[in-house]
Enzyme design. Structure first.
Site, mmCIF file in Angstrom:
data_model
loop_
_atom_site.group_PDB
_atom_site.id
_atom_site.type_symbol
_atom_site.label_atom_id
_atom_site.label_comp_id
_atom_site.label_asym_id
_atom_site.label_seq_id
_atom_site.Cartn_x
_atom_site.Cartn_y
_atom_site.Cartn_z
ATOM 1 C CG ASP A 1 2.532 1.559 7.420
ATOM 2 O OD1 ASP A 1 1.691 0.909 8.114
ATOM 3 O OD2 ASP A 1 3.287 1.140 6.445
ATOM 4 C CG PHE B 1 10.651 3.398 11.650
ATOM 5 C CD1 PHE B 1 10.637 2.039 11.245
ATOM 6 C CD2 PHE B 1 9.292 4.048 11.518
ATOM 7 C CE1 PHE B 1 9.699 1.695 10.707
ATOM 8 C CE2 PHE B 1 8.002 3.275 11.290
ATOM 9 C CZ PHE B 1 8.287 2.028 10.757
ATOM 10 C CB VAL B 2 11.122 7.753 7.197
ATOM 11 C CG1 VAL B 2 12.387 8.459 7.708
ATOM 12 C CG2 VAL B 2 11.128 6.792 6.063
ATOM 13 N NE ARG C 1 -0.725 2.633 4.932
ATOM 14 C CZ ARG C 1 0.302 1.787 4.391
ATOM 15 N NH1 ARG C 1 1.323 1.945 3.484
ATOM 16 N NH2 ARG C 1 0.427 0.360 5.063
ATOM 17 C CD GLU D 1 8.223 -1.653 -2.230
ATOM 18 O OE1 GLU D 1 7.317 -0.667 -1.854
ATOM 19 O OE2 GLU D 1 8.458 -2.644 -1.807
ATOM 20 C CG ASP D 2 6.999 2.002 0.207
ATOM 21 O OD1 ASP D 2 7.659 0.994 0.024
ATOM 22 O OD2 ASP D 2 6.122 2.122 1.178
ATOM 23 C CE LYS E 1 -3.423 -2.286 2.931
ATOM 24 N NZ LYS E 1 -3.981 -2.242 4.320
ATOM 25 N N GLY E 2 2.027 1.294 0.775
ATOM 26 C CA GLY E 2 2.683 2.340 0.988
ATOM 27 C C GLY E 2 3.325 2.969 -0.199
ATOM 28 C CG ASP F 1 14.475 -1.003 6.091
ATOM 29 O OD1 ASP F 1 15.327 -1.691 6.273
ATOM 30 O OD2 ASP F 1 13.726 -0.384 6.772
ATOM 31 C CE LYS G 1 15.142 3.129 6.590
ATOM 32 N NZ LYS G 1 14.412 2.951 7.700
#
Length: 182
Positions: free
Chosen positions: A161, A154-155, A167, A101-102, A45-46, A105, A133
């Site tokens: 989210d 952590f963003v 969000r 992709e958002d 969803k992000g 990580d 990241k």
């Protein structure tokens, strides 16, 4: 009434910086994919806000599709176990595919997804991310396109989210540790 901003330590990337980064990335993608009629795959969803802004900024013909994949649940660290909740609607065989992709990580989710999609024999497969990241990478994976490199904070915001919250923030902010270390 409590505001979401009460939980934000600082703004890392403003909405203006995001808009400029997305615009520059869209121009580069237009140039690289101009004659290829690519399929852009949004990882829900992000990624939805980034994906929507990106495709609206692009000027070339393209097709879109969606996948839902997760390795986080409600935590702040990847579980390392990837779960596919929604697959593509159409075949990508012989197509030029761009995974959007958002954030990358640990790399587990994208590594898994890349292998799944490569098995479907696309003409090409590349990865595009809003945030990279690198400090948290556990799996060897490098995006082909990215807007921003970030550190190990952590963003949240702009689709990202924590436990399905934040969000809808228009910028990317660093979440206060006290919020997720309860």
């Amino acid at each position: 009434m409590k505001s979401m901003y009460d939980d934000i330590e600082s703004v890392m990337i403003s909405k203006e910086e995001i808009a400029a980064g997305v615009s520059a990335l869209a121009a580069r993608l237009d140039e690289d994919y101009g004659d290829k009629f690519p399929v852009l795959v949004c990882i829900l969803k992000g990624c939805a806000p980034f994906f929507t802004d990106l495709i609206r900024a692009m000027k070339i013909p393209l097709q879109i599709d969606f996948m839902a994949i997760s390795s986080y649940g409600n935590g702040t660290n990847s579980s390392g176990q990837v779960k596919m909740n929604k697959d593509l609607d159409k075949s990508i065989e012989g197509r030029h595919v761009l995974i959007v992709e958002d954030i990358i990580d640990s790399g587990h989710t994208l590594s898994y997804l890349k292998n799944v999609l490569l098995a479907r024999q696309p003409a090409s497969l590349k990865i595009c991310t809003l945030l990279d990241k690198v400090a948290r990478r556990e799996v060897e994976i490098t995006p082909d396109y990215k807007c921003f490199d970030i550190g190990n904070e952590f963003v949240v915001g702009y689709g990202l989210d924590y436990a399905e919250k934040y969000r809808n923030l228009p910028e990317i902010g660093v979440l206060k540790r006290c919020v997720y270390e309860k």
